[in-house]
Design a protein around this motif. Structure first.
Motif, PDB file in Angstrom:
ATOM      1  N   GLY A 202       0.816  -1.204   0.000  1.00  0.00           N
ATOM      2  CA  GLY A 202       0.000   0.000   0.000  1.00  0.00           C
ATOM      3  C   GLY A 202       0.856   1.263   0.000  1.00  0.00           C
ATOM      4  O   GLY A 202       1.697   1.450   0.869  1.00  0.00           O
ATOM      5  N   GLY A 203       0.660   2.116  -1.000  1.00  0.00           N
ATOM      6  CA  GLY A 203       1.441   3.336  -1.107  1.00  0.00           C
ATOM      7  C   GLY A 203       2.767   3.158  -1.808  1.00  0.00           C
ATOM      8  O   GLY A 203       3.500   4.132  -2.007  1.00  0.00           O
ATOM      9  N   ALA A 204       3.098   1.916  -2.179  1.00  0.00           N
ATOM     10  CA  ALA A 204       4.390   1.630  -2.813  1.00  0.00           C
ATOM     11  C   ALA A 204       4.240   1.132  -4.238  1.00  0.00           C
ATOM     12  O   ALA A 204       5.078   1.424  -5.082  1.00  0.00           O
ATOM     13  CB  ALA A 204       5.162   0.595  -1.996  1.00  0.00           C
ATOM     14  N   LEU A 205       3.200   0.355  -4.502  1.00  0.00           N
ATOM     15  CA  LEU A 205       2.997  -0.162  -5.842  1.00  0.00           C
ATOM     16  C   LEU A 205       1.498  -0.244  -6.125  1.00  0.00           C
ATOM     17  O   LEU A 205       0.683  -0.264  -5.191  1.00  0.00           O
ATOM     18  CB  LEU A 205       3.649  -1.533  -6.033  1.00  0.00           C
ATOM     19  N   PRO A 206       1.112  -0.275  -7.389  1.00  0.00           N
ATOM     20  CA  PRO A 206      -0.316  -0.310  -7.704  1.00  0.00           C
ATOM     21  C   PRO A 206      -1.000  -1.547  -7.138  1.00  0.00           C
ATOM     22  O   PRO A 206      -0.502  -2.665  -7.276  1.00  0.00           O
ATOM     23  CB  PRO A 206      -0.325  -0.318  -9.238  1.00  0.00           C
ATOM     24  N   VAL A 207      -2.133  -1.330  -6.487  1.00  0.00           N
ATOM     25  CA  VAL A 207      -2.969  -2.397  -5.940  1.00  0.00           C
ATOM     26  C   VAL A 207      -4.393  -2.104  -6.394  1.00  0.00           C
ATOM     27  O   VAL A 207      -4.840  -0.958  -6.342  1.00  0.00           O
ATOM     28  CB  VAL A 207      -2.905  -2.439  -4.397  1.00  0.00           C
ATOM     29  N   ASP A 208      -5.109  -3.138  -6.828  1.00  0.00           N
ATOM     30  CA  ASP A 208      -6.498  -2.943  -7.255  1.00  0.00           C
ATOM     31  C   ASP A 208      -7.364  -4.027  -6.628  1.00  0.00           C
ATOM     32  O   ASP A 208      -7.651  -5.056  -7.232  1.00  0.00           O
ATOM     33  CB  ASP A 208      -6.608  -2.966  -8.777  1.00  0.00           C
ATOM     34  N   LEU A 209      -7.764  -3.784  -5.394  1.00  0.00           N
ATOM     35  CA  LEU A 209      -8.520  -4.781  -4.651  1.00  0.00           C
ATOM     36  C   LEU A 209      -9.823  -5.160  -5.348  1.00  0.00           C
ATOM     37  O   LEU A 209     -10.172  -6.337  -5.442  1.00  0.00           O
ATOM     38  CB  LEU A 209      -8.818  -4.251  -3.241  1.00  0.00           C
TER      39      LEU A 209
END
Length: 405
Positions: free
Chosen positions: A197-204
């Motif tokens: 979180g806040g470091a690389l793209p995440v798409d829950l």
């Protein structure tokens, strides 16, 4: 490499953001994956909260400064950074507490199933929370190696709980594929985003995730012990019930009813009184990361880590890398194995190059691109070379273990 680094810095579109952080002169900070650097705006914001809102506003500030909605407000700001809707994320408690709440909730949603599946070597608090519920007879812990994870999901698994980016190696799980595999067998999925979180793209939501937790003091720069955050997919918010039925999770906390009635939506995942100072500091960090943009941060992180590998190679350093060599398969870190990793880490810290050590033999270097320069990376590789070539790490003071490693 130093000249090349300076050329890269001159063309870095994020170079201006370094001045938004308080980075001490002479320090190369490669531990933002453990504790993010201090945003320069945070002290002023905390002074405003302490002296103005608390000092002058006193208890009125729950309303006048809108303290009461800080968990929702900060959560809504985190949400787009992890691929969620604003009403699906709330900032509260610690990562450990949020793990307990969501593991318990998931088990209750899958009656007849007790297995919580994870991997050996997952971050300890994740595994400890399963163990605590196992001691109460509510859960059964099962661990499987990541290459066999999908095959280990059977009709007894209530919850698959994994850390998206591994804390030691930086290896990334395929969130979409494993979530799909778990759902196909009737299990729910909880993702720990503490190192993503806040470091690389995440798409829950694109991955159809059920639950997630994350940390506020690493890449979101919320300060030591900053509140964490949790995600509950909208489709589960009517059914989900957390075990810590504190008054802030009540539908009407200021009605002071003797009987508990859960709040609507993700608000029911609150427990006690929100930590206003911690949330205020976290909000500053989240706003800054949102302004920079996670995609841009990750792109630079990959460049920094690859540049470090090139520098190390040119210096002729032989260290076993335990992180994936493909930058697209790791988070914002590089980890190396060495039998004297602790002493090497301490020798680097004495030179102002701050990384960290993970037992038993891992030297871990984080690349927080908001405030790191390519020149820092070239210099860090030079220091590491000198520490290894001179045997500087063999000094007695570098072998003495501190309480926090």
């Amino acid at each position: 490499m130093l000249e090349r680094a300076r050329t890269l810095d001159a063309g870095d579109p994020l170079r201006e953001f370094r001045d938004r952080f308080d980075v001490a002169e002479g320090v190369i900070y490669l531990d933002g994956n453990s504790l993010g650097a201090l945003p320069k705006a945070t002290p002023d914001r905390l002074e405003e909260v302490v002296l103005g809102e608390w000092g002058q506003g006193l208890i009125r500030s729950w309303n006048s400064a809108d303290w009461i909605t800080l968990p929702q407000r900060v959560g809504a700001k985190i949400a787009p950074l992890v691929g969620a809707q604003p009403h699906e994320v709330i900032a509260c408690d610690s990562t450990s507490v949020n793990l307990f709440k969501l593991i318990s909730a998931a088990l209750a949603m899958r009656p007849g199933r007790k297995v919580v599946l994870s991997e050996p070597g997952n971050f300890p608090t994740d595994l400890y929370m399963i163990a605590g519920l196992e001691q109460q007879g509510l859960a059964e812990r099962r661990l499987a190696p990541r290459e066999a994870m999908a095959d280990a999901i059977d009709e007894n698994v209530a919850l698959l709980m994994l850390t998206h980016v591994h804390y030691k190696t930086g290896a990334i799980f395929d969130m979409a594929a494993l979530t799909e595999a778990a759902h196909a067998r009737g299990a729910l999925v909880l993702w720990d985003l503490s190192h993503s979180g806040g470091a690389l793209p995440v798409d829950l939501n694109a991955c159809n995730a059920d639950f997630a937790v994350g940390c506020g003091y690493k890449y979101f720069n919320g300060g030591p012990g900053a509140p964490g955050y949790l995600f509950v997919a909208e489709r589960h918010q009517i059914e989900v019930q957390q075990p810590l039925t504190g008054w802030m999770g009540h539908a009407a906390p200021f009605a002071f009813s003797d009987d508990y009635a859960p709040a609507l939506g993700v608000d029911r995942m609150l427990c006690g009184t929100p930590p206003i100072l911690g949330l205020a500091a976290l909000e500053v960090g989240v706003d800054l990361i949102a302004e920079i943009g996670v995609e841009r941060l990750y792109a630079k992180s990959q460049q920094l880590s690859e540049f470090f590998r090139q520098c190390v190679s040119e210096h002729g350093i032989e260290l076993e890398i335990v992180s994936p060599t493909d930058p697209a398969r790791r988070g914002s870190q590089l980890s190396f194995r060495h039998p004297e990793a602790y002493a090497i880490c301490q020798a680097l810290i004495a030179r102002g190059v701050i990384g960290d050590f993970r037992d038993p033999d891992i030297l871990r270097l984080g690349f927080a691109p908001a405030y790191l320069r390519f020149e820092d990376i070239a210099e860090a590789a030079r220091h590491l070379t000198e520490v290894l070539e001179t045997g500087e790490w063999q000094r007695d003071e570098f072998r003495e273990r501190a309480a926090v490693t």
